[in-house]
Design a protein around this motif. Sequence first.
Motif, PDB file in Angstrom:
ATOM      1  N   SER A   1      11.799  21.730 -20.453  1.00 55.48           N
ATOM      2  CA  SER A   1      10.784  21.371 -21.457  1.00 55.48           C
ATOM      3  C   SER A   1      10.178  22.557 -22.185  1.00 55.48           C
ATOM      4  N   GLY A   2      10.604  23.807 -21.871  1.00 60.73           N
ATOM      5  CA  GLY A   2      10.003  24.958 -22.539  1.00 60.73           C
ATOM      6  C   GLY A   2       8.495  24.941 -22.373  1.00 60.73           C
ATOM      7  N   ASP A   3       7.770  25.062 -23.479  1.00 62.28           N
ATOM      8  CA  ASP A   3       6.304  24.987 -23.456  1.00 62.28           C
ATOM      9  C   ASP A   3       5.790  23.635 -23.943  1.00 62.28           C
ATOM     10  N   HIS A   4       6.705  22.719 -24.265  1.00 62.62           N
ATOM     11  CA  HIS A   4       6.291  21.449 -24.861  1.00 62.62           C
ATOM     12  C   HIS A   4       5.525  20.580 -23.869  1.00 62.62           C
ATOM     13  N   LEU A   5       6.012  20.541 -22.639  1.00 61.62           N
ATOM     14  CA  LEU A   5       5.405  19.695 -21.615  1.00 61.62           C
ATOM     15  C   LEU A   5       5.255  20.529 -20.347  1.00 61.62           C
ATOM     16  N   LEU A   6       4.010  20.859 -20.017  1.00 60.75           N
ATOM     17  CA  LEU A   6       3.691  21.683 -18.845  1.00 60.75           C
ATOM     18  C   LEU A   6       2.840  20.862 -17.884  1.00 60.75           C
ATOM     19  N   PRO A   7       2.919  21.150 -16.572  1.00 58.57           N
ATOM     20  CA  PRO A   7       2.277  20.248 -15.605  1.00 58.57           C
ATOM     21  C   PRO A   7       0.760  20.264 -15.591  1.00 58.57           C
ATOM     22  N   GLU A   8       0.142  21.420 -15.902  1.00 53.27           N
ATOM     23  CA  GLU A   8      -1.312  21.520 -15.719  1.00 53.27           C
ATOM     24  C   GLU A   8      -2.059  22.089 -16.921  1.00 53.27           C
ATOM     25  N   ILE A   9      -1.359  22.599 -17.909  1.00 55.85           N
ATOM     26  CA  ILE A   9      -2.023  23.178 -19.079  1.00 55.85           C
ATOM     27  C   ILE A   9      -1.464  22.562 -20.355  1.00 55.85           C
ATOM     28  N   THR A  10      -2.258  22.631 -21.416  1.00 50.85           N
ATOM     29  CA  THR A  10      -1.796  22.129 -22.711  1.00 50.85           C
ATOM     30  C   THR A  10      -1.309  23.312 -23.533  1.00 50.85           C
ATOM     31  N   PRO A  11      -0.131  23.208 -24.131  1.00 49.48           N
ATOM     32  CA  PRO A  11       0.358  24.330 -24.938  1.00 49.48           C
ATOM     33  C   PRO A  11      -0.506  24.549 -26.179  1.00 49.48           C
ATOM     34  N   HIS A  12      -0.521  25.784 -26.660  1.00 49.31           N
ATOM     35  CA  HIS A  12      -1.239  26.105 -27.893  1.00 49.31           C
ATOM     36  C   HIS A  12      -0.578  25.401 -29.071  1.00 49.31           C
ATOM     37  N   ILE A  13      -1.372  24.676 -29.838  1.00 50.68           N
ATOM     38  CA  ILE A  13      -0.895  24.060 -31.081  1.00 50.68           C
ATOM     39  C   ILE A  13      -1.718  24.666 -32.208  1.00 50.68           C
ATOM     40  N   GLY A  14      -1.146  25.657 -32.876  1.00 47.95           N
ATOM     41  CA  GLY A  14      -1.830  26.318 -33.983  1.00 47.95           C
ATOM     42  C   GLY A  14      -1.041  26.144 -35.260  1.00 47.95           C
TER      43      GLY A  14
END
Length: 341
Positions: free
Chosen positions: A202-215
């Motif tokens: 999933s790369g950084d798209h779907l992480l178990p405990e944090i939300t990826p940066h969307i800028g």
Amino acid sequence: MGQVHDHGGGVRSIEVPIPDNPLGTTLVYVVDTDRGAVLVDTGWDDPASWDTLVEGLAACGTPVDEVHGVVVTHHHPDHHGLSGQVREASGAWLAMHAADTAIVRRARSTEPGRWLAYMTAKLTAAGAPEEHLAPLRAARPRSVPGLAPALPDREIVPGELLDLAGRRLRAIWTPGHTPGHVCLHLEEHHPAQLPGHGRLFSGDHLLPEITPHIGLYEDPDDTTIADPLGDYLDSLERIGRLAPAEVLPAHQHTFTDATGRVRELLTHHEDRLTGLLALLSEPLTAWQVAERMEWNRPWAQIPFQSRNIAVSEAEAHLRRLVKLGQAEAVTGSEPVTYVAV
């Protein structure tokens, strides 16, 4: 040496350190194929990170000079940073989505001074105070890590199987974190027979405990008004429908309930947008919005570079509200302010 984990079914991971970063490590996946090992991401371009990757590959039974290919989920330096060195050592092919390859090409050709001027102008328009802008105005243009990344030689085409002999790895375009971010669906039975549809890198798209940066998708030459948060939310729903048995993310740890995690993230951003709309009962700049948004620590404790990232994320949320017709930019305001409609 970074820890090596065997995930079964010819997939292992190596924890490659990211220097001076709270994320700690990038999980580089080693996928066995009939033509040799293929890496999913490579880690940060740093001597200690390189040593860890090489040692980890050796522990997996794959000397670095025998790597067959590299699939990059997205262009960020903690994923793509060591790709060039891997290719130099092995002659491996290097694949990336065209949208992120365009960013790599631009990063290689854009002068550091141009980036500084662009960032200064963007932050000025966002309402950044003079004490934040002063260091940027005084900065001397210099090369920084990630400004001369390796150019890929293969294109990842969404929906198509990648050329991995003996494996079924399908590319899924998931823009949001970057314009060309891809997840990679391993369309094979789970080695532990877990219920669901294969495994997902999933790369950084779907992480178990944090939300990826969307800028914002930064591009000095592009005047298109992109909607990164809208892209991300659409991409999340697509991954939720896929319902993989297990997710193999680029940070933290593997997990199973992808659909549940997607629901959590959709709710998180919905709550954020609702809270933001309440703030916009009065006109606010993107900087003022960022100051009032909830982060993982108080605004006063957020360092300089992280504030730039926070303002970019605030702007992405503002653009989403504008696109939904729930907010608008105040005509003639300078710096630009936004208000709820």
